[in-house]
Design a protein around this motif. Structure first.
Motif, PDB file in Angstrom:
ATOM      1  N   ASN A 126       0.812  -1.216   0.000  1.00  0.00           N
ATOM      2  CA  ASN A 126       0.000   0.000   0.000  1.00  0.00           C
ATOM      3  C   ASN A 126       0.852   1.276   0.000  1.00  0.00           C
TER       4      ASN A 126
ATOM      5  N   TYR B 137       3.487   2.159   1.959  1.00  0.00           N
ATOM      6  CA  TYR B 137       4.064   2.753   3.173  1.00  0.00           C
ATOM      7  C   TYR B 137       4.849   1.708   3.954  1.00  0.00           C
TER       8      TYR B 137
ATOM      9  N   SER C  35      -6.480   2.157   2.293  1.00  0.00           N
ATOM     10  CA  SER C  35      -5.512   1.847   3.336  1.00  0.00           C
ATOM     11  C   SER C  35      -5.260   3.067   4.202  1.00  0.00           C
TER      12      SER C  35
ATOM     13  N   GLY D 237      -2.818   3.493   6.257  1.00  0.00           N
ATOM     14  CA  GLY D 237      -1.378   3.802   6.223  1.00  0.00           C
ATOM     15  C   GLY D 237      -1.019   4.607   4.986  1.00  0.00           C
ATOM     16  N   ALA D 238      -1.606   4.234   3.848  1.00  0.00           N
ATOM     17  CA  ALA D 238      -1.335   4.961   2.602  1.00  0.00           C
ATOM     18  C   ALA D 238      -1.785   6.412   2.740  1.00  0.00           C
TER      19      ALA D 238
ATOM     20  N   ALA E 256       0.831   8.179   4.918  1.00  0.00           N
ATOM     21  CA  ALA E 256       2.216   8.213   4.420  1.00  0.00           C
ATOM     22  C   ALA E 256       2.494   9.564   3.766  1.00  0.00           C
TER      23      ALA E 256
ATOM     24  N   GLU F 158       9.135   3.627   3.811  1.00  0.00           N
ATOM     25  CA  GLU F 158       8.273   3.247   4.933  1.00  0.00           C
ATOM     26  C   GLU F 158       7.778   4.496   5.667  1.00  0.00           C
ATOM     27  N   LEU F 159       6.556   4.430   6.135  1.00  0.00           N
ATOM     28  CA  LEU F 159       5.993   5.512   6.940  1.00  0.00           C
ATOM     29  C   LEU F 159       6.964   5.815   8.074  1.00  0.00           C
TER      30      LEU F 159
ATOM     31  N   ARG G 132       3.254   2.961  12.060  1.00  0.00           N
ATOM     32  CA  ARG G 132       3.160   2.216  10.804  1.00  0.00           C
ATOM     33  C   ARG G 132       2.672   0.790  11.069  1.00  0.00           C
TER      34      ARG G 132
ATOM     35  N   MET H 242      -0.966   0.778  12.034  1.00  0.00           N
ATOM     36  CA  MET H 242      -1.831   1.052  10.882  1.00  0.00           C
ATOM     37  C   MET H 242      -1.893  -0.158   9.953  1.00  0.00           C
ATOM     38  N   ALA H 243      -0.754  -0.807   9.772  1.00  0.00           N
ATOM     39  CA  ALA H 243      -0.732  -1.973   8.882  1.00  0.00           C
ATOM     40  C   ALA H 243      -1.562  -3.112   9.480  1.00  0.00           C
ATOM     41  N   ALA H 244      -1.464  -3.296  10.784  1.00  0.00           N
ATOM     42  CA  ALA H 244      -2.264  -4.338  11.436  1.00  0.00           C
ATOM     43  C   ALA H 244      -3.746  -4.012  11.293  1.00  0.00           C
TER      44      ALA H 244
ATOM     45  N   ASP I 202      -5.022  -2.233   8.795  1.00  0.00           N
ATOM     46  CA  ASP I 202      -5.367  -2.477   7.384  1.00  0.00           C
ATOM     47  C   ASP I 202      -5.706  -3.948   7.151  1.00  0.00           C
ATOM     48  N   VAL I 203      -4.906  -4.817   7.753  1.00  0.00           N
ATOM     49  CA  VAL I 203      -5.182  -6.259   7.604  1.00  0.00           C
ATOM     50  C   VAL I 203      -6.594  -6.565   8.115  1.00  0.00           C
TER      51      VAL I 203
END
Lengths: 372, 393
Positions: A370, A372, B263, B265-266, B269, B279-280, B286, B289-291, B293-294
């Motif tokens: 995505n 990031y 997303s 996170g996107a 970012a 990477e953020l 980060r 946020m990624a967790a 997003d999942v």
């Protein structure tokens, strides 16, 4: 396509579920474990799988398989998970088949019919350290004579000590190349280790292993795409198996809440436990849906598949892990005993969670995909 | 071409011809949402034009039968329409409690006359409905409600009060739970319908922690309700109420609870910057946020599966409780992350830069998600009892 099993898929489940439950329940795993089985699975059971056509489910029909998709393979994997059945199905019939079918050519023609016929077990030699880092392959493939020389060390190779062939990922001059390394190749040593879930995974050493040019799966230096196909299929399969493990653990635990009495009540009457069980139910349902979506996208060859595969592996990892932890806790003292099955679920979950990228790896992948 | 493909092509062409460009922009704030009703003032011509086009086609309620203002689409066709609308970012032409809640209840429990009358009004956006359920003394324990309708032959005289009535001050009519038998707790409630302009109805907005007032207290002082204006049977309104609550949860579940597929996170970012590795630039944020997003992408798959199963009668009848629980908890988590990502900018309460404190106010508003329409704790109780079949729950 709606996100539930169609009639054919429901029929497949109706035939596979009782078959696995009768022929390979948790007692089957215990029996192999307690007899110090050195193979890692039952060859008799694999013969029965073959009689049902299961090893070749994903093999294209022109290679003697059933030409089915990941949703169908997932149905089998869920039952394998629910019964903790030791089986080479995931690596051989899902991961290896995905790679060979993607690559086509000589190796596909040689191995796919053998897999479909139940004659070949294939191992996946991808990882090189304790953590899954498929983008940092150090094993080398150097041109030598008419073929290549392979040098390096592989780890976490399930069935590596008994496989008829191993798919080895190596770094070549201009990229990654995958090789079909046969069992008797000179310079290959497999050192099997017993893992926490009683499965056997090998550390494989490749010491100047010489292979012919036609051992290349697909094209030289063009192995990345094939490796991606292998990884996507295996990760999705592992996620499906974890859904089975988690569901099995949850069902067992919910049943226990309905029979265990303390303080003059069934413990399932306590709201503290009801809410945790209900929360777990939600997590498992969401995980199951994410795995089905990944299977659907893979079967459609969709661009979005890669993201959803990582989502599914991470989500199924989280949910199944919650299921086994709550399972042991809610069983109380007996959950810690070897006699009760719930601990076996915890062990299998841990091994599957690590296989082909753990929760953290795949969460990180989701961030990268995505931007990031 | 399959029927589905043909339908998709037809829908695509219709949307191209009928959805104005302004209606393909993301919804920026509440005023972009069209609620309809007697008092509705269109934000612009495009909003009016889009609603009228959809009304003519039956697309405000695509899966309702044509005689009631819908387009009579199958679940598969409805899904295709939604996908095609999403593809061009088309806004919903009409949002309303009539569509989400009263409509499904009337479709199941209403008389033919009621269906033709009320459903068409809803489909055309003519009448805006509000919901009279909770009372000051009856929150999670809804069935303890006290608002009473005294039998006066051809009508009831209703006295009492409701709370958390969404947009009661903007609504035209109310569907309301009224006790009609004090001796019978569950079988002593009638599901009544009446005009908010009836004599004796007053509303008072409630100021929330967000500084906004989307909810009201509603008071009934000798309100006369004709005995034709009820749904189902007299004293059996609880059956309708329960059914409708299921749909309310379905609406929350299917309507993108947990947020959209973008997303998080996107999104951040860009604002927070990335390091050389792309990477953020805040590793722990980060990771969180990624967790998230999942979880949200997985929940979207669940939403699709739930709707596919629900529309074809395959879903467990109580599974909307699970959807509501998981979706609302996710949405709260999203807005915690929005606040963290926004830092001190997100704390601003009324500046122009912050669009009047939009992030902070929305964050606070989401805290009600797991309270309204049944608390998370009630959802878990229902799952434990009806799905897991746990004892004594």
């Amino acid at each position: 396509m709606p996100l539930y099993h169609n009639d054919d898929q429901a029929m497949l489940k109706d035939s596979v579920a009782p078959f696995v439950a009768e022929q390979a329940p948790v007692a089957h795993l215990r029996q192999l474990r307690d007899s110090a089985d050195a193979t890692g699975f039952s060859r008799d059971l694999w013969t029965q799988f073959t009689e049902m056509g299961l090893p070749g489910m994903l093999v294209p029909e022109e290679h003697g398989g059933l030409g089915m998709g990941h949703i169908e393979a997932g149905i089998v994997l869920e039952e394998i998970g629910r019964n903790l059945t030791p089986s080479p199905f995931l690596s051989t019939s899902v991961g290896a088949v995905a790679a060979l079918a993607k690559a086509g050519g000589t190796q596909a023609g040689r191995w796919l019919p053998a897999i479909a016929g139940g004659e070949a077990i294939v191992a996946l030699a991808i990882d090189e350290g304790a953590k899954h880092r498929p983008d940092r392959i150090a094993t080398t493939a150097t041109r030598a004579g008419n073929g290549f020389r392979l040098d390096g060390k592989k780890s976490f190779v399930l069935h590596g000590h008994v496989a008829d062939m191993s798919i080895v990922a190596a770094k070549s001059d201009g990229g990654i190349t995958l090789f079909a390394v046969p069992k008797d190749a000179k310079g290959v040593t497999a050192d099997p280790r017993r893992l926490v879930d009683s499965s056997l995974a090998s550390h494989v050493t490749l010491d100047g292993v010489e292979v012919d040019a036609d051992a290349v799966i697909g094209e030289v230096d063009a192995g990345s795409e094939i490796l991606d196909a292998l990884l996507a299929a295996t990760r999705t399969g592992a996620a499906a198996e974890m859904v089975g493990v988690g569901q099995g653990a949850m069902d067992m635990t919910v049943n226990y809440l309905k029979e265990r009495r303390q303080f003059g009540k069934l413990i399932g009457e306590f709201q503290a436990l009801q809410h945790r069980a209900a929360h777990l139910y939600g997590e498992m349902e969401v995980a199951r849906a994410s795995v089905m979506k990944a299977q659907e996208l893979l079967d459609q060859g969709s661009e979005g598949a890669k993201l959803m595969v990582s989502v599914a592996k991470a989500k199924a990892g989280r949910a199944a892990n919650l299921a086994v932890r709550e399972g042991v806790q809610m069983h109380g003292g007996i959950g810690m005993t070897d006699e009760y099955d719930i601990g076996l679920y915890m062990k299998r979950d841990r091994a599957l969670a690590e296989y082909m990228g753990d929760v953290h790896y795949h969460i990180d992948q989701v961030a990268r995909m995505n931007g990031y | 071409m399959s029927d589905a493909d043909a339908f998709r092509a037809e829908v695509r062409a219709w949307l191209e011809a009928n959805c104005p460009p302004e209606m393909r922009e993301p919804v920026r704030d509440e005023s972009d949402v069209c609620w309809g009703g007697r008092k509705w003032v269109y934000k612009n011509d495009a909003q009016k034009q889009w609603l009228e086009a959809c009304v003519a086609k039956g697309y405000t309620v695509p899966d309702w039968p044509k005689p009631y203002g819908g387009a009579g689409l199958t679940p598969e066709e409805t899904k295709i329409l939604k996908q095609e609308m999403k593809r061009i970012n088309a806004r919903s032409p009409l949002d309303s409690f009539g569509i989400w809640m009263l409509g499904p209840a009337l479709l199941k429990f209403g008389t033919e006359e009621q269906k033709v009358h009320y459903l068409n009004q809803i489909a055309r956006g003519e009448i805006r409905w509000c919901q009279g359920y909770s009372e000051p003394g009856s929150g999670s324990d809804l069935v303890s409600l006290q608002t009473f309708g005294e039998d006066q032959g051809d009508h009831w005289v209703v006295n009492g009060s409701k709370i958390w009535t969404s947009y009661a001050d903007k609504a035209d009519w109310i569907f309301c739970l009224v006790r009609t038998d004090k001796a019978n707790k569950y079988q002593g409630i009638t599901f009544m319908l009446f005009d908010m302009e009836s004599k004796g109805v007053t509303t008072k907005p409630i100021l929330l922690i967000s500084g906004n007032s989307p909810f009201c207290e509603t008071f009934f002082d000798d309100v006369k309700v004709p005995k034709t204006q009820f749904v189902g049977e007299v004293n059996r309104g609880w059956d309708v109420a329960k059914y409708l609550l299921g749909h309310e949860r379905e609406m929350i579940s299917g309507g993108g609870a947990g947020g959209d597929m973008v997303s998080i996170g996107a999104l951040f970012a860009k604002a927070l910057g990335t390091n050389d590795a792309g990477e953020l630039d805040d590793p722990i944020l980060r990771a969180e946020m990624a967790a998230f997003d999942v979880d949200v992408f997985a929940y979207r798959a669940m939403g699709e599966r739930f709707m596919d199963m629900w529309k074809t009668g395959r879903a467990h009848p109580a599974s909307s409780n699970m959807m509501k629980y998981v979706g609302t908890e996710l949405n709260k988590r999203r807005h915690e992350l929005v606040m963290s990502g926004g830092g001190s900018d997100a704390l601003e309460w009324d500046s122009d830069d912050s669009k009047g404190g939009a992030r902070a106010r929305t964050w606070l508003r989401t805290k009600a998600n797991s309270i309204e329409g049944g608390t998370s704790e009630v959802m878990l109780n229902v799952i434990a009892k009806r799905i897991l079949d746990l004892p004594g729950a």
